[in-house]
Design a protein around this motif. Sequence first.
Motif, PDB file in Angstrom:
ATOM      1  N   SER A 167      45.056 145.090   3.539  1.00 56.61           N
ATOM      2  CA  SER A 167      44.787 144.191   2.423  1.00 56.61           C
ATOM      3  C   SER A 167      45.543 142.879   2.579  1.00 56.61           C
ATOM      4  O   SER A 167      46.750 142.875   2.801  1.00 56.61           O
ATOM      5  CB  SER A 167      45.192 144.860   1.114  1.00 56.61           C
ATOM      6  OG  SER A 167      45.086 143.928   0.048  1.00 56.61           O
TER       7      SER A 167
ATOM      8  N   LYS B 111      31.882 153.180   8.730  1.00 59.25           N
ATOM      9  CA  LYS B 111      33.337 153.029   8.835  1.00 59.25           C
ATOM     10  C   LYS B 111      33.993 154.142   8.046  1.00 59.25           C
ATOM     11  O   LYS B 111      33.623 154.434   6.912  1.00 59.25           O
ATOM     12  CB  LYS B 111      33.786 151.666   8.306  1.00 59.25           C
ATOM     13  CG  LYS B 111      35.296 151.431   8.477  1.00 59.25           C
ATOM     14  CD  LYS B 111      35.701 150.037   8.016  1.00 59.25           C
ATOM     15  CE  LYS B 111      37.202 149.841   8.216  1.00 59.25           C
ATOM     16  NZ  LYS B 111      37.654 148.514   7.726  1.00 59.25           N
TER      17      LYS B 111
ATOM     18  N   LEU C 190      29.826 152.139  -0.516  1.00 59.74           N
ATOM     19  CA  LEU C 190      30.895 153.134  -0.436  1.00 59.74           C
ATOM     20  C   LEU C 190      30.344 154.490  -0.856  1.00 59.74           C
ATOM     21  O   LEU C 190      29.871 154.665  -1.980  1.00 59.74           O
ATOM     22  CB  LEU C 190      32.059 152.731  -1.347  1.00 59.74           C
ATOM     23  CG  LEU C 190      33.205 153.737  -1.493  1.00 59.74           C
ATOM     24  CD1 LEU C 190      33.837 154.051  -0.143  1.00 59.74           C
ATOM     25  CD2 LEU C 190      34.258 153.215  -2.465  1.00 59.74           C
TER      26      LEU C 190
ATOM     27  N   LEU D 189      40.110 150.671  -2.764  1.00 62.20           N
ATOM     28  CA  LEU D 189      39.225 150.646  -1.601  1.00 62.20           C
ATOM     29  C   LEU D 189      38.066 149.665  -1.811  1.00 62.20           C
ATOM     30  O   LEU D 189      37.689 148.931  -0.888  1.00 62.20           O
ATOM     31  CB  LEU D 189      38.689 152.054  -1.339  1.00 62.20           C
ATOM     32  CG  LEU D 189      37.882 152.272  -0.057  1.00 62.20           C
ATOM     33  CD1 LEU D 189      38.629 151.771   1.157  1.00 62.20           C
ATOM     34  CD2 LEU D 189      37.526 153.743   0.091  1.00 62.20           C
TER      35      LEU D 189
ATOM     36  N   GLU E 185      40.007 153.981   9.991  1.00 62.05           N
ATOM     37  CA  GLU E 185      40.031 152.963  11.048  1.00 62.05           C
ATOM     38  C   GLU E 185      38.955 153.184  12.110  1.00 62.05           C
ATOM     39  O   GLU E 185      38.883 152.447  13.079  1.00 62.05           O
ATOM     40  CB  GLU E 185      41.419 152.944  11.713  1.00 62.05           C
ATOM     41  CG  GLU E 185      42.523 152.449  10.778  1.00 62.05           C
ATOM     42  CD  GLU E 185      43.857 152.377  11.469  1.00 62.05           C
ATOM     43  OE1 GLU E 185      44.095 153.176  12.398  1.00 62.05           O
ATOM     44  OE2 GLU E 185      44.669 151.516  11.097  1.00 62.05           O
TER      45      GLU E 185
ATOM     46  N   LYS F   8      27.603 146.463   1.639  1.00 66.16           N
ATOM     47  CA  LYS F   8      28.508 147.515   2.082  1.00 66.16           C
ATOM     48  C   LYS F   8      28.554 148.560   0.970  1.00 66.16           C
ATOM     49  O   LYS F   8      28.997 148.293  -0.147  1.00 66.16           O
ATOM     50  CB  LYS F   8      29.908 146.962   2.343  1.00 66.16           C
ATOM     51  CG  LYS F   8      30.881 147.987   2.927  1.00 66.16           C
ATOM     52  CD  LYS F   8      32.269 147.389   3.150  1.00 66.16           C
ATOM     53  CE  LYS F   8      32.256 146.345   4.234  1.00 66.16           C
ATOM     54  NZ  LYS F   8      33.637 145.902   4.585  1.00 66.16           N
TER      55      LYS F   8
ATOM     56  N   GLU G  12      37.929 146.592   0.845  1.00 63.35           N
ATOM     57  CA  GLU G  12      36.802 146.565   1.782  1.00 63.35           C
ATOM     58  C   GLU G  12      35.653 145.683   1.293  1.00 63.35           C
ATOM     59  O   GLU G  12      34.623 145.611   1.937  1.00 63.35           O
ATOM     60  CB  GLU G  12      36.293 147.994   2.017  1.00 63.35           C
ATOM     61  CG  GLU G  12      37.255 148.869   2.802  1.00 63.35           C
ATOM     62  CD  GLU G  12      37.336 148.470   4.254  1.00 63.35           C
ATOM     63  OE1 GLU G  12      36.415 147.788   4.745  1.00 63.35           O
ATOM     64  OE2 GLU G  12      38.329 148.839   4.915  1.00 63.35           O
ATOM     65  N   GLN G  13      35.825 145.063   0.126  1.00 64.91           N
ATOM     66  CA  GLN G  13      34.787 144.198  -0.451  1.00 64.91           C
ATOM     67  C   GLN G  13      33.445 144.939  -0.549  1.00 64.91           C
ATOM     68  O   GLN G  13      32.390 144.452  -0.116  1.00 64.91           O
ATOM     69  CB  GLN G  13      34.651 142.914   0.368  1.00 64.91           C
ATOM     70  CG  GLN G  13      35.924 142.064   0.378  1.00 64.91           C
ATOM     71  CD  GLN G  13      35.786 140.779   1.167  1.00 64.91           C
ATOM     72  OE1 GLN G  13      35.188 140.766   2.239  1.00 64.91           O
ATOM     73  NE2 GLN G  13      36.354 139.696   0.652  1.00 64.91           N
ATOM     74  N   VAL G  14      33.509 146.114  -1.142  1.00 65.49           N
ATOM     75  CA  VAL G  14      32.322 146.940  -1.335  1.00 65.49           C
ATOM     76  C   VAL G  14      31.373 146.248  -2.314  1.00 65.49           C
ATOM     77  O   VAL G  14      31.801 145.682  -3.319  1.00 65.49           O
ATOM     78  CB  VAL G  14      32.733 148.326  -1.877  1.00 65.49           C
ATOM     79  CG1 VAL G  14      31.520 149.141  -2.288  1.00 65.49           C
ATOM     80  CG2 VAL G  14      33.561 149.072  -0.823  1.00 65.49           C
TER      81      VAL G  14
ATOM     82  N   LEU H 229      30.372 152.831   4.174  1.00 67.96           N
ATOM     83  CA  LEU H 229      31.815 153.057   4.156  1.00 67.96           C
ATOM     84  C   LEU H 229      32.021 154.448   3.572  1.00 67.96           C
ATOM     85  O   LEU H 229      31.739 154.694   2.401  1.00 67.96           O
ATOM     86  CB  LEU H 229      32.522 151.999   3.309  1.00 67.96           C
ATOM     87  CG  LEU H 229      34.038 152.103   3.192  1.00 67.96           C
ATOM     88  CD1 LEU H 229      34.708 151.928   4.548  1.00 67.96           C
ATOM     89  CD2 LEU H 229      34.567 151.062   2.207  1.00 67.96           C
TER      90      LEU H 229
ATOM     91  N   PHE I 259      44.097 151.235   3.944  1.00 66.26           N
ATOM     92  CA  PHE I 259      43.411 150.138   3.279  1.00 66.26           C
ATOM     93  C   PHE I 259      44.411 149.163   2.676  1.00 66.26           C
ATOM     94  O   PHE I 259      44.190 147.958   2.653  1.00 66.26           O
ATOM     95  CB  PHE I 259      42.469 150.691   2.212  1.00 66.26           C
ATOM     96  CG  PHE I 259      41.503 151.686   2.774  1.00 66.26           C
ATOM     97  CD1 PHE I 259      40.514 151.307   3.673  1.00 66.26           C
ATOM     98  CD2 PHE I 259      41.593 153.034   2.441  1.00 66.26           C
ATOM     99  CE1 PHE I 259      39.644 152.221   4.205  1.00 66.26           C
ATOM    100  CE2 PHE I 259      40.730 153.957   2.978  1.00 66.26           C
ATOM    101  CZ  PHE I 259      39.761 153.545   3.861  1.00 66.26           C
TER     102      PHE I 259
END
Length: 885
Positions: free
Chosen positions: A785, A44, A211, A252, A47, A209, A256-258, A236, A781
């Motif tokens: 949110s 990702k 980053l 971020l 977008e 996930k 994005e719940q990294v 990500l 982002f």
Amino acid sequence: MDATVNTAAISTLNNTQADYPKDKALHHFVSQRAHETPDQVALKFHERVFSYRSLNDAANKLAQYLIEQGLEKGDVAGLALDRSPEMVISLLAIMKAGAAYVPLDPEYPKDRIEFMLEDSSAKILITSKKYHDHFIANSKEVLIEDALDKFPIYSAQEPEVGVTGQDLAYILYTSGSTGKPKGVQIRHHNLINFLLSVQREPGITPADKLLAVTTISFDIAGLDLYLPLISGAQLLLADSATAKDGRALVDLVKAEQVTILQATPYTWRMMLVSGWDEKLPLKVFCGGEALPKDLVAQLLPKCGEIWNLYGPTETTIYSTVKQVTSEEDITIGKPVNNTQIYILDEALKNYTDGTIGEIYIGGDGVAVGYLNRAELSSERFVDDIFSGIPGSKMYRTGDLGKIREDGEIVCLGRIDHQVKVRGYRIELEEIEQNLLKEDNIKQAVVIAREDTPGNPRLVAYVVVHEQKNDGDLRAQFDTWQHGLLAVLPEYMVPDDFVIMDTIPITPNGKIDRKALPKPDYSHIQRSGEFVAPRTTTEKLVADIWQELMGLQNISIFDNFFELGGRSLVAVQIMARLEKETGKRLPLATLFEHSTVEKLAARLEMDPASITWESLVPIKPSGSKMPLYIVHGAGLNVLLFNALAMNMDADQPVYGLQAKGLNGIDEPLDVMEEIAANYIAEIVAKNPDGPYALAGYSLGGIIAYEMAKQLMAAGKEVKMLAMFDTYAEQSTVNNPVLRKAFDSTTLVLKQIGYSLVLLADDPKRTIEYKSLILKRKIIKLFWKLSPSKEEKKEGFFAYDNEIDEASEKALRNYILTPLPIAIELFRAKKRTFYMADFKFLGWLPFAKKGVNVYEIPGEHNTIFAPPNDKEFAVVLQGCLDKVSKL
């Protein structure tokens, strides 16, 4: 600890054997994941989302295209693309075609990239239209846009090339002591062994996930990009500007719940000071340089796990890992799979009793050697006399270390003069070699200092041929920094210069680096006497200034700008003041309240009296025609201060800041309304004109509409100036198919303005460039949110709404020709593609022509010292000329 346990722990240190498919290449694992979980999200970027199937299919198609372009197994391909999905796809495609890639960060100096292309004999260079014909090399240039256009004619089948684990995956260039970088050759099996070991510990699952924030020219990017893709997890990808912005990274990670983030200590510190105020379920990977105790203490309460990782590029990214659970127990841990660590003396005696020696690394991570550097390879890659395997090598790291009683390894720093600064490995001799090529330098020694914990700085100690006075010395330092930036990455350019009569030496004739003096970081030149704070508020302001500006004994009459204050530190100061007092002041307050005394007095006033007008008096006094400068996308008019102060004493300068910064006024999202709002405030103070308008970046478009409205109202616009603004026409009325066709190049253009970060003065500009760039980068982002409607807190808390409104206004605004001349102040340094380099697209819209003035720097550094002085002279000359017409 029991002696038997100690012996057992140490004896098992190097028992790291683990089976793995040594014959497989990296991309085979990605293809396998695409087969097993085709619809799982793989990548990702903003977008744009790619499943494992779509990512793998795209890489297969590009590989076939590259093969048709002549790329064969065993070849080398250079890759110079901005951070984007196309960058990841290209890396995979090169490997699928059987070639090895050379990662080239387009932000690096052009000469350095061209050397890498030549030294590696890269057969092709994959780049974009943005960098078309930018690099001079023998490599065949392949444009990613041309390849994407051809995708429909290729199947998604993987090329049958027969790549194995013994083939090269990449050649990564590191700093070299002779003044030239050296290429480290890494095979597929080196990379696979490391990734599978890290997949197990510290660990990653398909539910994670990760980053990715690291430039591809830094070897740890291999973990960022490939660990999630071989594990079925989500990658990500952060763009370059976000990766350098602590606030944007924190936002971020939350949005994005990294779950996993790898970064250097410098980046972790940057995030911690940018509002990271809650515990996150984040697995922290820290590498690139030593992990400090104080950083561990700060991170532990805010994350799930902390892992310290250690290893040089020559042994494939990292060679040891350690979970850190206390700041009192920091080591580099134990070896990864199929890796051996030895502590050796000069006679290659292995110390296991805690004696200090040099760290050597053997095993499956050891690189082939340095490309085209046989002598250096034989010096650093020596026979592994402990393995019992004929022909095996171990790498001399140049790091001192010892084995602890429990079998863990402690790294004690460098033996030689190679250092780590902000995660980048630097050969100091390379900087010294290039410094000696600069004017008036007789001798140069460079060291890394960390006089302020967490803030490592490169300092150059220089003996000159001709002594200069203080004023000329400042210009001399600027010249040296300019010269170094032309051949070295920004992170290798010294922050400070110290003029020496002689360089100190030890009794045995070697340079005594420990005797080199600490630079005077806190020297303050003031015209009057020092006056200490008199009130609690003055002391609060002074203490915050001293801490964040790295100064001592600030007088209440010292001026923020005269102390060297810049935009980034101004934001930090205002954020800290808001946190301590609960009062939120406009950043522009510093223009009129630029001393400790005045700012303290402003804090003590009734909050209701604080005004957030768009018109900001930067330098309001003077008899000449006032200049009105519209903010850029970063919304910050503070960076115009240095420009204004370098203009004539009687030249008034005003800035225009966005409506809505106070979080009360509604941001405007129609260009005509934004312009009308600014005009209303200008005309209220200056009803008769004439008017001189200027805009920086986005502000140039706003200034253009302001000129249009003023002229329609019968007002005289003497000057309309664009400060490096591109006249990109809106596509709102374009057909849908045309919009789809242009989408990829549009993204590249937008990112282009945010990626040119190699400033002409690293010390003065790196502090604020992230602030200028971050608004657009985090907008998407923020928009997604779920908590964005909650109460806003913190300085610049409302910028996302303003950015979104401004971008909407820009998207819908149609430029129409005006009967006016445009004064175009164009940055000399162009490191990104533009359709019109000469007039930046303005010629069709200025019926009376476009007058071009070249100014030093690139898009993000034209206001930075020393560029501001030359810019001011050129701008003043233009203003004086048009005022007489």
